[in-house]
Scaffold this motif. Structure first.
Motif, short mmCIF file in Angstrom:
data_model
loop_
_atom_site.label_atom_id
_atom_site.label_comp_id
_atom_site.label_asym_id
_atom_site.label_seq_id
_atom_site.Cartn_x
_atom_site.Cartn_y
_atom_site.Cartn_z
N GLY A 11 0.81 -1.22 0.00
CA GLY A 11 0.00 0.00 0.00
C GLY A 11 0.84 1.26 0.00
O GLY A 11 0.32 2.37 0.10
N LEU A 12 2.16 1.10 -0.13
CA LEU A 12 3.05 2.25 -0.16
C LEU A 12 3.00 2.91 -1.53
O LEU A 12 2.56 2.30 -2.51
CB LEU A 12 4.48 1.82 0.16
CG LEU A 12 4.70 1.17 1.54
CD1 LEU A 12 6.11 0.60 1.64
CD2 LEU A 12 4.45 2.19 2.64
N GLU A 13 3.49 4.12 -1.62
CA GLU A 13 3.55 4.85 -2.89
C GLU A 13 5.01 5.04 -3.29
O GLU A 13 5.86 5.27 -2.44
CB GLU A 13 2.88 6.22 -2.76
CG GLU A 13 1.39 6.16 -2.54
CD GLU A 13 0.64 5.54 -3.70
OE1 GLU A 13 1.00 5.80 -4.87
OE2 GLU A 13 -0.31 4.78 -3.43
N HIS A 24 10.49 0.22 9.23
CA HIS A 24 10.45 -1.07 9.93
C HIS A 24 9.01 -1.57 10.11
O HIS A 24 8.75 -2.77 9.99
CB HIS A 24 11.19 -0.98 11.27
CG HIS A 24 12.67 -0.80 11.09
ND1 HIS A 24 13.47 -1.75 10.49
CD2 HIS A 24 13.49 0.23 11.42
CE1 HIS A 24 14.72 -1.32 10.46
NE2 HIS A 24 14.76 -0.11 11.01
N GLU A 25 8.07 -0.66 10.35
CA GLU A 25 6.66 -1.04 10.46
C GLU A 25 6.15 -1.58 9.13
O GLU A 25 5.39 -2.56 9.09
CB GLU A 25 5.82 0.15 10.91
CG GLU A 25 6.00 0.54 12.36
CD GLU A 25 5.30 1.84 12.74
OE1 GLU A 25 4.72 2.51 11.84
OE2 GLU A 25 5.35 2.20 13.93
N ALA A 26 6.56 -0.95 8.01
CA ALA A 26 6.15 -1.41 6.68
C ALA A 26 6.75 -2.79 6.39
O ALA A 26 6.09 -3.64 5.79
CB ALA A 26 6.57 -0.40 5.62
N GLU A 27 7.99 -3.02 6.81
CA GLU A 27 8.61 -4.33 6.62
C GLU A 27 7.84 -5.40 7.39
O GLU A 27 7.62 -6.51 6.88
CB GLU A 27 10.07 -4.32 7.11
CG GLU A 27 11.05 -3.88 6.07
CD GLU A 27 12.50 -4.10 6.49
OE1 GLU A 27 13.31 -4.34 5.58
OE2 GLU A 27 12.80 -4.02 7.69
N GLU A 28 7.42 -5.07 8.61
CA GLU A 28 6.64 -6.03 9.41
C GLU A 28 5.27 -6.27 8.79
O GLU A 28 4.79 -7.41 8.74
CB GLU A 28 6.48 -5.51 10.84
CG GLU A 28 7.73 -5.60 11.68
CD GLU A 28 7.54 -5.05 13.08
OE1 GLU A 28 6.40 -5.04 13.58
OE2 GLU A 28 8.55 -4.62 13.66
N LYS A 29 4.64 -5.20 8.33
CA LYS A 29 3.29 -5.30 7.77
C LYS A 29 3.25 -6.05 6.44
O LYS A 29 2.41 -6.93 6.24
CB LYS A 29 2.70 -3.90 7.61
CG LYS A 29 1.28 -3.88 7.08
CD LYS A 29 0.75 -2.46 7.01
CE LYS A 29 -0.68 -2.44 6.48
NZ LYS A 29 -1.20 -1.07 6.41
N TYR A 30 4.16 -5.68 5.51
CA TYR A 30 4.14 -6.23 4.15
C TYR A 30 5.12 -7.38 3.94
O TYR A 30 5.04 -8.08 2.95
CB TYR A 30 4.41 -5.13 3.12
CG TYR A 30 3.41 -4.01 3.17
CD1 TYR A 30 2.08 -4.22 2.82
CD2 TYR A 30 3.77 -2.73 3.59
CE1 TYR A 30 1.15 -3.19 2.85
CE2 TYR A 30 2.85 -1.70 3.63
CZ TYR A 30 1.54 -1.94 3.26
OH TYR A 30 0.62 -0.92 3.31
N GLY A 31 6.07 -7.53 4.85
CA GLY A 31 7.08 -8.58 4.71
C GLY A 31 8.37 -8.03 4.14
O GLY A 31 8.36 -7.12 3.30
N LYS A 32 9.47 -8.59 4.64
CA LYS A 32 10.80 -8.16 4.16
C LYS A 32 10.94 -8.48 2.68
O LYS A 32 10.57 -9.57 2.24
CB LYS A 32 11.89 -8.88 4.96
CG LYS A 32 12.67 -7.97 5.81
CD LYS A 32 13.81 -8.65 6.49
CE LYS A 32 14.48 -7.55 7.30
NZ LYS A 32 15.55 -7.96 8.09
N GLY A 33 11.46 -7.54 1.93
CA GLY A 33 11.68 -7.74 0.50
C GLY A 33 10.46 -7.50 -0.37
O GLY A 33 10.52 -7.64 -1.59
#
Length: 176
Positions: A11-13, A24-33
């Motif tokens: 959901g990022l732009e 780090h929150e986005a990595e946790e939410k969407y998964g690393k990589g």
């Protein structure tokens, strides 16, 4: 801060700026990589590499051609009305306008500026819009007898004169 260079299926732009915590929150939410985000010049370089300069240049020139003032200017040029005074433009806007005029009228343009440094800057700006731009170096005028001048200068001038003779749709930049 991080800049998103590839949003993936998240959901990022693209170009979104993230703080360290948000990253780090986005990595946790969407998964690393699942997305790519970089910092500083590295991020800027990657984003700039993704820009299609030819497409962007064509879009800018098409927008200019929609302007009534631009169409009036072209009409004045085609009717050989002179002098034509254009003022208030930044350097890049001036270059964009002259490139559009050159492409639209298919006539040569000679741009005379006040010094060699400014001429080289204009050449760099013109190269964003077209590859049909050439620098015509001024003749060295020396007030003393002996000078170690470049032997390449006459050849550069002759090369540009030959291009003027061969190409109709050309932009020449020179200085006084």
């Amino acid at each position: 801060s991080y800049v998103v260079t590839d949003k993936g299926n998240t959901g990022l732009e693209k170009c979104q700026v993230l703080t360290e915590k948000e990253y780090h929150e986005a990595e946790e939410k969407y998964g690393k990589g699942s997305f790519k985000a970089k910092m500083g010049a590295e991020a800027l370089r990657e984003l700039l590499e993704q820009v299609d300069l030819d497409e962007l240049s064509a879009e800018l020139l098409k927008e200019l051609e929609k302007s009534q003032k631009y169409l009036d200017l072209i009409k004045s040029i085609e009717n050989k009305k002179s002098p034509i005074d254009i003022s208030g433009l930044t350097d890049v806007a001036e270059v964009a306008l002259l490139t559009a005029i050159n492409k639209h009228t298919k006539r040569p343009i000679i741009f005379i500026t006040y010094n060699e440094v400014q001429a080289q800057k204009l050449i760099d700006d013109f190269k964003f819009f077209t590859d049909k731009v050439h620098f015509f170096p001024k003749k060295d005028i020396v007030t003393y007898d002996y000078v170690a001048e470049s032997k390449d200068l006459p050849y550069e001038r002759i090369e540009v004169l030959n291009k003027i003779n061969k190409e109709q749709n050309i932009i020449i930049v020179t200085s006084i």
